[in-house]
Scaffold this active site. Structure first.
Site: not given
Ligand code: IMP
Length: 180
Positions: A43, A98-99, A102, A151, A164
């Site tokens: 991402g 990081e993208d 979450d 999302f 993307r």
């Molecule tokens: P975390 O471990 O829950 O913080 O998730 C991180 C990863 O989940 C990010 O690096 C994204 O690849 C994916 N992710 C989380 N939220 C979204 C979203 O709203 N759209 C797309 N990818 C997401």
């Protein structure tokens, strides 16, 4: 593809402006130092590409890939390294790119992994933050935008591997998810 987008949250002009500001700030903070930018695949690659061109310090880039959502929109909470770094981290200034943060599980895992490798410094630069969803606390040193609990896709972020290439951050129409 754009006809599948319900709304645009952040347009490309807003993105470029914010990235230019971030690039300047980061360059100021790392003045006189060499920094290794560690991009979390997949991402963050679009963000990285724009960010490095807004930076004016000696830098190198490396990539790490972890398992995240697969094809659904919910985190499994399980983090697995799919591709490790090419460069050693010890004694280097590391900036993790990081993208989106979450739940924070992915970032938390990568940070503890990198800390074990004894970098000289370790900071985080995230394009998006969804604070409402946080499960583990993580410190974000440089942030693009805070967004609500929705999302999102575009600017490197995907749904089911697609979207993307959208040049903005948007929310998809409900029908896209029900098609699966
Ligand atoms: P975390 O471990 O829950 O913080 O998730 C991180 C990863 O989940 C990010 O690096 C994204 O690849 C994916 N992710 C989380 N939220 C979204 C979203 O709203 N759209 C797309 N990818 C997401």
């Amino acid at each position: 593809m754009q006809e599948l987008v319900e709304k645009v949250l952040i347009n490309s002009q807003e993105i470029q402006k914010r990235i230019n500001d971030l690039g300047k700030r980061i360059s100021r903070d790392y003045k006189g130092k060499e920094v290794l930018l560690v991009c979390v695949l997949k991402g963050a690659f679009v963000f990285l590409a724009d960010l490095i061109r807004a930076m004016d310090v000696p830098l190198k880039v490396d990539f790490i890939a972890c398992s995240s959502y697969g094809s659904s929109t919910e985190s499994s909470g399980v983090v697995r390294i799919l591709k490790d770094l090419d460069y050693p981290v010890e004694g280097k200034h590391i900036l993790l790119i990081e993208d989106i943060v979450d739940t924070g599980l992915t970032l938390n895992y990568i940070l503890s992994l990198l800390k074990e490798r004894r970098p000289k410094s370790l900071k985080v630069c995230a394009f998006l933050d969804k604070p409402e969803r946080r499960v583990v606390p993580v410190k974000i040193d440089y942030l693009g935008f805070k967004i609500p609990n929705e999302f999102v896709v575009g600017y490197g972020l995907d749904y089911n591997g697609q979207f993307r290439n959208l040049p903005f951050i948007g929310v998809l129409k409900q029908e896209v998810y029900s098609q699966k």
